[in-house]
Design a protein around this motif. Structure first.
Motif, PDB file in Angstrom:
ATOM      1  N   GLU A 182       0.824  -1.215   0.000  1.00  0.00           N
ATOM      2  CA  GLU A 182       0.000   0.000   0.000  1.00  0.00           C
ATOM      3  C   GLU A 182       0.860   1.270   0.000  1.00  0.00           C
ATOM      4  OE1 GLU A 182      -2.567  -0.524   3.367  1.00  0.00           O
ATOM      5  OE2 GLU A 182      -3.858  -1.975   2.322  1.00  0.00           O
TER       6      GLU A 182
ATOM      7  N   ASN B 204       4.577   6.307  -1.954  1.00  0.00           N
ATOM      8  CA  ASN B 204       3.451   7.221  -2.115  1.00  0.00           C
ATOM      9  C   ASN B 204       3.238   7.953  -0.789  1.00  0.00           C
ATOM     10  OD1 ASN B 204       1.070   8.545  -2.704  1.00  0.00           O
ATOM     11  ND2 ASN B 204      -0.195   6.710  -2.382  1.00  0.00           N
ATOM     12  N   TRP B 205       3.679   9.188  -0.722  1.00  0.00           N
ATOM     13  CA  TRP B 205       3.634   9.919   0.551  1.00  0.00           C
ATOM     14  C   TRP B 205       2.215  10.210   1.020  1.00  0.00           C
ATOM     15  CZ3 TRP B 205       7.407  10.369   4.002  1.00  0.00           C
ATOM     16  CH2 TRP B 205       8.725  10.128   3.577  1.00  0.00           C
ATOM     17  N   ASP B 206       1.246  10.157   0.110  1.00  0.00           N
ATOM     18  CA  ASP B 206      -0.153  10.324   0.545  1.00  0.00           C
ATOM     19  C   ASP B 206      -0.573   9.167   1.452  1.00  0.00           C
ATOM     20  OD1 ASP B 206      -0.507  12.701  -0.753  1.00  0.00           O
ATOM     21  OD2 ASP B 206      -1.501  11.837  -2.509  1.00  0.00           O
ATOM     22  N   GLU B 207      -0.096   7.975   1.139  1.00  0.00           N
ATOM     23  CA  GLU B 207      -0.423   6.817   1.977  1.00  0.00           C
ATOM     24  C   GLU B 207       0.298   6.913   3.326  1.00  0.00           C
ATOM     25  OE1 GLU B 207      -2.627   4.489   1.437  1.00  0.00           O
ATOM     26  OE2 GLU B 207      -2.147   3.293   3.216  1.00  0.00           O
TER      27      GLU B 207
ATOM     28  N   ALA C  34       1.058   9.653   4.819  1.00  0.00           N
ATOM     29  CA  ALA C  34       0.322  10.689   5.562  1.00  0.00           C
ATOM     30  C   ALA C  34      -0.974  10.131   6.153  1.00  0.00           C
ATOM     31  CB  ALA C  34       0.014  11.871   4.636  1.00  0.00           C
ATOM     32  N   LYS C  35      -1.615   9.243   5.411  1.00  0.00           N
ATOM     33  CA  LYS C  35      -2.853   8.618   5.891  1.00  0.00           C
ATOM     34  C   LYS C  35      -2.570   7.790   7.134  1.00  0.00           C
ATOM     35  CE  LYS C  35      -5.316   5.413   3.574  1.00  0.00           C
ATOM     36  NZ  LYS C  35      -5.678   4.772   2.270  1.00  0.00           N
ATOM     37  N   ARG C  36      -1.491   7.028   7.115  1.00  0.00           N
ATOM     38  CA  ARG C  36      -1.136   6.196   8.261  1.00  0.00           C
ATOM     39  C   ARG C  36      -0.756   7.065   9.461  1.00  0.00           C
ATOM     40  NH1 ARG C  36      -0.316   0.795   7.064  1.00  0.00           N
ATOM     41  NH2 ARG C  36       0.737   0.663   9.063  1.00  0.00           N
TER      42      ARG C  36
ATOM     43  N   ALA D 211      -1.859  10.204  10.042  1.00  0.00           N
ATOM     44  CA  ALA D 211      -3.072  10.867  10.538  1.00  0.00           C
ATOM     45  C   ALA D 211      -3.910   9.919  11.386  1.00  0.00           C
ATOM     46  CB  ALA D 211      -3.886  11.389   9.360  1.00  0.00           C
ATOM     47  N   ALA D 212      -3.912   8.650  11.015  1.00  0.00           N
ATOM     48  CA  ALA D 212      -4.721   7.660  11.741  1.00  0.00           C
ATOM     49  C   ALA D 212      -4.199   7.441  13.149  1.00  0.00           C
ATOM     50  CB  ALA D 212      -4.728   6.335  10.968  1.00  0.00           C
TER      51      ALA D 212
END
Ligand code: MN3
Length: 204
Positions: A88, A192-195, A197-199, A201-202
């Motif tokens: 991911e 993918n730095w968006d992923e 960032a998602k981890r 933020a969670a």
């Protein structure tokens, strides 16, 4: 009883070339990860209570897993969790740099993204044999770089994986042979730095 299954990749196996080659992805995902899942399901076959849990709960609670299957669950459950995250984290054409809260947190903890990448690569290079290099957040949200052996998952130590790179030889040997440093350097091209960032933020 519910069984764990191999998650599909969200991109073709050749999508990460030239950094990660298609044959490595086919074997790594289709054989190595698949085998972790088969062995995890076998270990859990008489344990309905554990089968009902998520892989994250199982790995984080490894100390409570019955001793007879604990090593198998640690190795294969860790292998399942770690690799699911790894697929991911990678994406062709993903976000090329951390932004927002993640970017600020990385700058605060490491000074720069480059420093973080150097720390992850160094920890991966120093890992003798097989394992992972990680960016993790502790329960207070503090970011740090660690390395673990084999398929040990940081969740065991209440550290939440924000990003992790597989430094087992199976992750790079076909394309890079013994050159782990070259693999680590190239790997950042497919993060993918968006992923990430998602981890982050969670778990903030
Ligand atoms: Mn692997």
């Amino acid at each position: 009883m519910p069984e764990f299954t191999l998650p599909a990749l969200s991109y073709p196996t050749n999508a990460l070339e030239p950094h990660i080659d298609a044959r490595t992805m086919e074997i790594h995902h289709g054989k190595h990860h698949a085998t972790y899942i088969t062995n995890l399901n076998n270990a859990l076959k008489d344990h309905a209570d554990l089968q009902a849990k998520s892989i994250e709960e199982i790995v984080a609670g490894i100390a409570q897993v019955p001793e007879a299957i604990r090593t198998a669950v640690n190795n294969n459950g860790g292998g399942h969790y770690n690799h699911t995250m790894f697929w991911e984290l990678m994406k062709p054409g993903g976000a090329k740099a951390p932004s927002g809260a993640l970017g600020e947190a990385i700058n605060g903890a490491f000074g720069s993204v480059e420093n973080l990448q150097t720390a992850i690569n160094d920890a991966g290079l120093k890992r003798f044999g097989s394992g992972w290099s990680w960016l993790v957040a502790d329960p207070a949200g503090k970011l740090m770089v660690i390395s673990t052996a084999n398929q040990d998952c940081p969740l065991r130590d209440k550290l939440h994986p924000i990003l992790g790179v597989d430094v087992w030889e199976h992750a790079y040997y076909l394309n890079y042979q013994n050159r782990r440093a070259d693999y680590l350097k190239a790997w950042w091209n497919v993060v993918n730095w968006d992923e990430v960032a998602k981890r982050f933020a969670a778990k903030k």
